[in-house]
Design an enzyme around this catalytic site. Structure first.
Site, PDB file in Angstrom:
ATOM      1  N   ARG A 242       0.864  -1.183   0.000  1.00  0.00           N
ATOM      2  CA  ARG A 242       0.000   0.000   0.000  1.00  0.00           C
ATOM      3  C   ARG A 242       0.901   1.233   0.000  1.00  0.00           C
ATOM      4  O   ARG A 242       1.968   1.241   0.621  1.00  0.00           O
ATOM      5  CB  ARG A 242      -0.902   0.040   1.247  1.00  0.00           C
ATOM      6  CG  ARG A 242      -2.054  -0.955   1.223  1.00  0.00           C
ATOM      7  CD  ARG A 242      -3.107  -0.655   0.169  1.00  0.00           C
ATOM      8  NE  ARG A 242      -4.224  -1.595   0.176  1.00  0.00           N
ATOM      9  CZ  ARG A 242      -4.309  -2.705  -0.560  1.00  0.00           C
ATOM     10  NH1 ARG A 242      -3.322  -3.014  -1.391  1.00  0.00           N
ATOM     11  NH2 ARG A 242      -5.373  -3.494  -0.478  1.00  0.00           N
ATOM     12  N   GLU A 271      -3.593   7.399  -4.096  1.00  0.00           N
ATOM     13  CA  GLU A 271      -4.044   6.911  -5.401  1.00  0.00           C
ATOM     14  C   GLU A 271      -5.560   7.061  -5.589  1.00  0.00           C
ATOM     15  O   GLU A 271      -6.286   6.980  -4.607  1.00  0.00           O
ATOM     16  CB  GLU A 271      -3.613   5.448  -5.624  1.00  0.00           C
ATOM     17  CG  GLU A 271      -4.184   4.458  -4.634  1.00  0.00           C
ATOM     18  CD  GLU A 271      -3.665   3.037  -4.853  1.00  0.00           C
ATOM     19  OE1 GLU A 271      -2.446   2.826  -4.825  1.00  0.00           O
ATOM     20  OE2 GLU A 271      -4.499   2.147  -5.028  1.00  0.00           O
ATOM     21  N   HIS A 289      -1.714   0.135  -9.638  1.00  0.00           N
ATOM     22  CA  HIS A 289      -2.297  -0.855  -8.714  1.00  0.00           C
ATOM     23  C   HIS A 289      -2.865  -2.065  -9.476  1.00  0.00           C
ATOM     24  O   HIS A 289      -4.070  -2.334  -9.408  1.00  0.00           O
ATOM     25  CB  HIS A 289      -3.392  -0.193  -7.851  1.00  0.00           C
ATOM     26  CG  HIS A 289      -3.639  -0.939  -6.557  1.00  0.00           C
ATOM     27  ND1 HIS A 289      -3.998  -0.311  -5.386  1.00  0.00           N
ATOM     28  CD2 HIS A 289      -3.597  -2.264  -6.256  1.00  0.00           C
ATOM     29  CE1 HIS A 289      -4.169  -1.221  -4.434  1.00  0.00           C
ATOM     30  NE2 HIS A 289      -3.921  -2.411  -4.947  1.00  0.00           N
TER      31      HIS A 289
END
Ligand code: 8YV
Length: 329
Positions: A242, A271, A289
């Site tokens: 993360r 993000e 991602h």
């Protein structure tokens, strides 16, 4: 009189076969592709719904729970669940589920892809070529750092960390070191040929540091200026966990000053916004991602989330519960 079927919301578009399966059990409100709900819109959409199929982009917190008292389960299409306030969910009697195991190998494949691209400067050299800058070949043209035989340092040695370790040890002859909250048992260490070290040793010894730890509140900025300062100038940092685990400003400064060789990042603190500093340095590979993004794996993840919704709302059980005390208090 027949009992009405439970109503659920699919908060972000899923594959047709997943929606089809859910429609066999529930009244389903789906979300069209390309539509993303704000927290207020999500709360409105969830009115009257007992189930929600969520992704990491939807927060299930105390405010949402207070606005949606009928909600009984949020099934996340992700193994990570930092978008859930689990204590608040448990207090509200709302079950949370995630999607472990089905994404382990695919995510480890991507971790390795990102490591390779970063060490061997794949993105940087492709941009150079596409920009028409390739005029001559030279011995040191985009010379990177070695992968095979180097030291792979894994921070967070859960299922995905171990799968990356196996790839490194068995496929690339890497010397694997790791740090984790708890040390693995001897069998697991042997299977990954991995050696337990302290966090400081990991940063100092690794040629490639890969972050695969869960994002808990204590993991915020686990990698900051001090950790980066311990790394070798030839080392790379890979993050598929993360974004908030890394202090991105400290990383940008280190990349700019070449205090480490390069970084590969699939996740970002804000993000889908990306720290502009990261966009301005060449020695970082940036991906949106996508570590678990293959069609079979994303389908398996969504199907597991669907199965959790079906099992809980029709039979009161769950396959991968995060707070099972809600089921059996
Ligand atoms: C998800 C992930 O695709 O599983 C996770 O924790 O990070 C990804 O695999 C993403 O979070 C969307 O929900």
């Amino acid at each position: 009189m027949t009992t009405p079927r439970p109503a659920i919301l699919i908060a972000r578009a899923v594959f047709p076969e997943v929606e089809h399966k859910l429609r066999q059990h529930f009244e389903v409100e789906s979300t069209p592709p390309g539509v993303f709900w704000s927290p207020a819109q999500l709360a409105e959409k969830l009115q009257g719904k007992t189930g929600a199929m969520t992704t990491g982009g939807e927060r299930v917190d105390a405010a949402l729970l207070a606005a949606c008292p009928q909600l009984k389960i949020a099934a996340n299409i992700a193994v990570g669940y930092n978008n859930f306030d689990l204590p608040a969910m448990t207090a509200a009697g709302v079950l949370g589920t995630n999607t472990p195991d089905v994404l382990t190998e695919t995510t480890a494949d991507f971790g390795f892809a990102l490591l390779m691209a970063t060490a061997r400067r794949v993105s940087e050299s492709e941009h150079f070529l596409r920009a028409g800058q390739w005029k001559e070949w030279s011995l040191d043209l985009f010379a990177g750092v070695e992968v095979h035989g180097s030291t792979l340092g894994i921070l967070g040695m859960g299922r995905i960390g171990q799968a990356i370790a196996r790839r490194g040890a068995h496929g690339f002859g890497m010397n694997v070191i790791y740090h984790n909250r708890s040390r693995l048992d001897a069998d697991k260490e042997a299977a990954c040929k991995a050696r337990y070290v302290s966090k400081d040793e990991l940063f100092a010894q690794a040629d490639h540091v890969v972050l695969v730890l869960p994002y808990t509140p204590t993991a915020y900025h686990t990698v900051g200026a001090a950790e980066i300062a311990r790394m070798k100038p030839s080392a790379t940092l890979i993050n598929i966990a993360r974004g908030g685990i890394v202090d991105e400003d400290a990383l940008v400064a280190a990349l700019r000053e070449r205090r480490i060789a390069a970084a590969g990042l699939d996740v970002f603190e804000g993000e889908p916004q990306v720290n502009p500093g990261l966009l301005s340095v060449p020695n970082v590979v940036l991906t949106p991602h996508i570590a678990s993004a293959t069609i079979p794996t994303r389908t398996a993840m969504a199907m597991l989330a669907a199965d959790n919704l079906i099992a809980y709302l029709t039979e009161g059980r769950a396959l991968t519960p995060l707070n099972p005390q809600v089921i059996a208090p």
